[in-house]
Design a protein around this motif. Structure first.
Motif, PDB file in Angstrom:
ATOM      1  N   ASP A   1       0.830  -1.203   0.000  1.00 29.87           N
ATOM      2  CA  ASP A   1       0.000   0.000   0.000  1.00 29.87           C
ATOM      3  C   ASP A   1       0.868   1.258   0.000  1.00 29.87           C
ATOM      4  N   LEU A   2       2.090   1.122   0.479  1.00 30.17           N
ATOM      5  CA  LEU A   2       3.016   2.256   0.530  1.00 30.17           C
ATOM      6  C   LEU A   2       3.996   2.222  -0.637  1.00 30.17           C
ATOM      7  N   PHE A   3       4.535   1.045  -0.897  1.00 31.91           N
ATOM      8  CA  PHE A   3       5.497   0.872  -1.978  1.00 31.91           C
ATOM      9  C   PHE A   3       5.061  -0.312  -2.849  1.00 31.91           C
ATOM     10  N   PRO A   4       4.410  -0.059  -3.982  1.00 38.55           N
ATOM     11  CA  PRO A   4       3.945  -1.151  -4.850  1.00 38.55           C
ATOM     12  C   PRO A   4       5.099  -2.005  -5.381  1.00 38.55           C
ATOM     13  N   ILE A   5       4.768  -3.217  -5.826  1.00 42.83           N
ATOM     14  CA  ILE A   5       5.754  -4.092  -6.452  1.00 42.83           C
ATOM     15  C   ILE A   5       6.458  -3.337  -7.590  1.00 42.83           C
ATOM     16  N   GLY A   6       7.764  -3.478  -7.631  1.00 48.06           N
ATOM     17  CA  GLY A   6       8.551  -2.822  -8.670  1.00 48.06           C
ATOM     18  C   GLY A   6       9.101  -1.471  -8.271  1.00 48.06           C
ATOM     19  N   THR A   7       8.687  -0.961  -7.107  1.00 44.05           N
ATOM     20  CA  THR A   7       9.211   0.326  -6.648  1.00 44.05           C
ATOM     21  C   THR A   7      10.707   0.205  -6.365  1.00 44.05           C
ATOM     22  N   VAL A   8      11.475   1.171  -6.869  1.00 46.54           N
ATOM     23  CA  VAL A   8      12.921   1.176  -6.643  1.00 46.54           C
ATOM     24  C   VAL A   8      13.237   2.192  -5.552  1.00 46.54           C
ATOM     25  N   LEU A   9      13.865   1.726  -4.485  1.00 48.75           N
ATOM     26  CA  LEU A   9      14.280   2.586  -3.378  1.00 48.75           C
ATOM     27  C   LEU A   9      15.793   2.600  -3.290  1.00 48.75           C
ATOM     28  N   PHE A  10      16.330   3.732  -2.841  1.00 50.71           N
ATOM     29  CA  PHE A  10      17.747   3.717  -2.482  1.00 50.71           C
ATOM     30  C   PHE A  10      17.827   3.720  -0.970  1.00 50.71           C
ATOM     31  N   ILE A  11      18.526   2.738  -0.427  1.00 54.33           N
ATOM     32  CA  ILE A  11      18.615   2.537   1.013  1.00 54.33           C
ATOM     33  C   ILE A  11      20.063   2.742   1.435  1.00 54.33           C
ATOM     34  N   PRO A  12      20.390   3.865   2.079  1.00 52.02           N
ATOM     35  CA  PRO A  12      21.772   4.133   2.486  1.00 52.02           C
ATOM     36  C   PRO A  12      22.352   2.980   3.302  1.00 52.02           C
ATOM     37  N   GLY A  13      23.547   2.556   2.935  1.00 44.29           N
ATOM     38  CA  GLY A  13      24.185   1.455   3.637  1.00 44.29           C
ATOM     39  C   GLY A  13      23.853   0.094   3.079  1.00 44.29           C
ATOM     40  N   TYR A  14      22.848   0.047   2.173  1.00 46.06           N
ATOM     41  CA  TYR A  14      22.434  -1.227   1.573  1.00 46.06           C
ATOM     42  C   TYR A  14      22.527  -1.158   0.051  1.00 46.06           C
ATOM     43  N   GLY A  15      22.064  -0.033  -0.516  1.00 43.95           N
ATOM     44  CA  GLY A  15      22.076   0.126  -1.966  1.00 43.95           C
ATOM     45  C   GLY A  15      20.666   0.234  -2.514  1.00 43.95           C
ATOM     46  N   TYR A  16      20.529  -0.108  -3.781  1.00 43.12           N
ATOM     47  CA  TYR A  16      19.209  -0.079  -4.409  1.00 43.12           C
ATOM     48  C   TYR A  16      18.416  -1.315  -4.003  1.00 43.12           C
ATOM     49  N   GLY A  17      17.160  -1.094  -3.678  1.00 42.06           N
ATOM     50  CA  GLY A  17      16.270  -2.199  -3.373  1.00 42.06           C
ATOM     51  C   GLY A  17      15.035  -2.099  -4.252  1.00 42.06           C
ATOM     52  N   VAL A  18      14.604  -3.241  -4.782  1.00 36.69           N
ATOM     53  CA  VAL A  18      13.400  -3.283  -5.619  1.00 36.69           C
ATOM     54  C   VAL A  18      12.346  -4.076  -4.865  1.00 36.69           C
ATOM     55  N   VAL A  19      11.195  -3.456  -4.657  1.00 38.49           N
ATOM     56  CA  VAL A  19      10.127  -4.122  -3.914  1.00 38.49           C
ATOM     57  C   VAL A  19       9.628  -5.309  -4.723  1.00 38.49           C
ATOM     58  N   ALA A  20       9.814  -6.517  -4.165  1.00 37.05           N
ATOM     59  CA  ALA A  20       9.429  -7.739  -4.852  1.00 37.05           C
ATOM     60  C   ALA A  20       8.673  -8.683  -3.939  1.00 37.05           C
ATOM     61  N   ASP A  21       8.627  -8.370  -2.640  1.00 39.03           N
ATOM     62  CA  ASP A  21       8.091  -9.326  -1.679  1.00 39.03           C
ATOM     63  C   ASP A  21       7.262  -8.623  -0.616  1.00 39.03           C
ATOM     64  N   ILE A  22       6.560  -9.419   0.156  1.00 36.79           N
ATOM     65  CA  ILE A  22       5.770  -8.938   1.281  1.00 36.79           C
ATOM     66  C   ILE A  22       6.127  -9.779   2.503  1.00 36.79           C
ATOM     67  N   GLY A  23       5.617  -9.387   3.641  1.00 35.95           N
ATOM     68  CA  GLY A  23       5.854 -10.154   4.860  1.00 35.95           C
ATOM     69  C   GLY A  23       4.752  -9.888   5.858  1.00 35.95           C
TER      70      GLY A  23
END
Length: 225
Positions: A141-163
């Motif tokens: 609901d906040l970050f749909p599948i495929g959203t690309v985030l930059f996470i300092p200390g981790y790098g680029y993350g692509v939303v692909a999963d839920i929990g």
């Protein structure tokens, strides 16, 4: 008189230090300079070949100095390789404060063993991946599948999963092993940056294309540190 002698002494020390620095930087000595002046003022007494040889000798020394400076600059540039985070102007992207944890594809995070048919497969259908663009879990609901985030200390993350516990401002970042989760991440509250909002879909081809971005390959070695 004593004060004057002291002044002369320090002046001589200064001139000696200046000459030493000048000689080291230019590779020219006082003798070279004198010979150059003599060649200029007495060029009429030198034949053409002798004058040309002397000028060529001085030019070669100057060229060596330039080459040495170039090597120094080149070496400095190589040693000052940018980090991935330094290469991005994050001020142009919207940010969200989130609490980010790490997870693996294993039983400790997903309840699945390697024998499970869906082991390592995310909600989007792509396989988990830790790369220049890694798979992460978020509240869709906040970050749909495929959203690309930059996470300092981790790098680029692509939303692909839920929990089940990933609701609201929470993220789960994929790591291949439990040891890496604890050693490299743990749990952090940080600002993440939305590079691109997802369409709700993500394929292996999409993920592969992102990770083959030629401009980012120089940073690949940092993923192994």
């Amino acid at each position: 008189m004593k004060k004057y002698s002291k002044h002369v002494f320090f002046t001589l020390l200064f001139l000696l230090a200046f000459y030493s620095t000048f000689s080291n930087v230019t590779n020219l000595s006082v003798t070279d300079f004198d010979e150059w002046l003599a060649a200029k003022f007495n060029s009429a007494s030198l034949d053409g070949s002798a004058l040309e040889d002397k000028n060529q000798e001085l030019d070669e020394k100057s060229l060596n100095v330039k080459k040495a400076k170039q090597r120094y600059v080149s070496s400095s540039v190589i040693e000052a390789v940018q980090t991935l985070e330094d290469s991005i102007d994050l001020t142009q992207y919207s940010s969200h404060e989130v609490t980010a944890t790490g997870y693996t594809a294993g039983i400790e995070s997903t309840g699945k063993t390697p024998e499970h048919p869906n082991y390592g497969i995310t909600f989007s259908g792509v396989n988990v991946k830790r790369d220049l663009y890694s798979t992460i879990a978020a509240d869709l609901d906040l970050f749909p599948i495929g959203t690309v985030l930059f996470i300092p200390g981790y790098g680029y993350g692509v939303v692909a999963d839920i929990g089940g516990a990933i609701k609201g401002n929470k993220l789960d970042l994929y790591f291949p092993t439990v040891e890496e989760v604890y050693d490299q991440w743990g749990k952090k509250t940080i600002d993440v940056y939305v590079i691109e909002k997802g369409s709700g879909e993500l394929t292996e081809e999409d993920l592969e294309k992102l990770n083959q971005n030629e401009a980012l390959q120089v940073f690949r070695s940092q993923m192994k540190q």
